[in-house]
Write an enzyme that holds these catalytic residues in place. Sequence first.
Site, mmCIF file in Angstrom:
data_model
loop_
_atom_site.group_PDB
_atom_site.id
_atom_site.type_symbol
_atom_site.label_atom_id
_atom_site.label_comp_id
_atom_site.label_asym_id
_atom_site.label_seq_id
_atom_site.Cartn_x
_atom_site.Cartn_y
_atom_site.Cartn_z
ATOM 1 N N LYS A 247 47.222 -13.679 -25.066
ATOM 2 C CA LYS A 247 46.093 -13.018 -25.698
ATOM 3 C C LYS A 247 45.121 -12.568 -24.620
ATOM 4 C CE LYS A 247 43.043 -13.328 -29.707
ATOM 5 N NZ LYS A 247 42.650 -14.105 -30.891
ATOM 6 N N ASP B 42 43.377 -8.089 -36.802
ATOM 7 C CA ASP B 42 44.462 -8.417 -37.724
ATOM 8 C C ASP B 42 44.314 -7.767 -39.088
ATOM 9 O OD1 ASP B 42 46.227 -10.084 -36.152
ATOM 10 O OD2 ASP B 42 44.606 -11.539 -36.097
#
Length: 419
Positions: free
Chosen positions: A229, A297
């Site tokens: 990430k 997301d």
Amino acid sequence: MKDEQITAAYRQAQQRYQALGVDTEEALKKLAQTAISMHCWQGDDVKGFESPDIALSGGIQATGNYPGAATTPSQLRTDMEKAFEFIPGKKRMNLHAIYLDTDEKVERDQIEPKHFASWVEWAKEQNIGLDFNPTLFSHPLADDGFTLSHPDEKVRRFWIDHVKACRKISAYFGKELGTPSVMNIWIPDGMKDQTIDRLAPRERLISALDEAIAEKIDPNYHLDAVESKLFGIGAEAYTVGSNEFYLGYAATRGTALCLDAGHFHPTEVISDKISACSLYVQHLLLHVTRPVRWDSDHVVSFDDETQSIMREIVRNDLQDRVSIGLDFFDASINRIAAWVIGTRNAQKALLKAYLEPYQQLQQAEQAFDYTTRLALLEEAHSMPWNAVWDYFCQINDVPVGQAWLPLVKDYEATVLAAR
């Protein structure tokens, strides 16, 4: 649209694709064989069933308060079954460790296959495979912002043991269901502000991971994956598990590498990374999602990047080396509709990739005929792929077009509203 109209439209599309040298029947066959792993956490906003008082942490946020979120394993399974009714093709389901189904209080380093037995029985009934994830967030021992890279050996030990326990559960899934469970390890470890020592946490992380996955497990049952990430909430300045760290780890340890579409700079795309990483890593796990300015997301859209991801898989014949998973959680809309929209969009993009006149495009490129390449690429966008999609839905007995939406609305009114 009536069945005969759908079939007639498909036959016309089939002829047009034949003129380009594309076999639509072969494309449909490949699409039917390519599994999409739906994620359980869209159905309850990533809360799980470990504790009713769980608070999201580790940079995880589900925004919105749409009614009807699942609060029990049974409700979540029922909701997923409803979504399955509207999604054609081959499916899998992705579980996090906090979705255990048990009445006993179990710490994460003590979870066992028995705590997920009901999920396996359900998966057998649904004829789907299961994938798994250790949950290294939303826990008191993750509150410092570190888990597997924590400077306290006792905290690291807890999380190492959690990953070990999860690997046994993942292998149990694979043995019982006859398809390998891909177990993805993601950690939120990092720092919010200026970081002095970037090396030591990474040294601790590589040591912890090595110990956690040391036990050999038959790849026919279980595959380890690691996920990078760029940054997260509370880890804006430094992320221990960076892209470089995990690419090196996967390449040297033989694990799968997870590429999440939202885990890179806003101008980076994972579609461009697939071919490069495939040269060094045997297996890739993709988290297909839709970032809006950051790792937000959002529900997967039929956008350029989703189509590019699927084209890279198909063009490079990586179907057997890539696992496709979804990762989004939107609490502002009907959660079942989110699953349906996102999964169908991923499948549409995959179908369009299977229908691409790849051989002609490749021949033009190899001949340095970039004019023909561009012309074919652009024409392919307006080919009647949607008629092939409608036909795929029809032969899989799921609603065509938006015919599924009133059925979801009815489920919302009769089932979700009562929660």
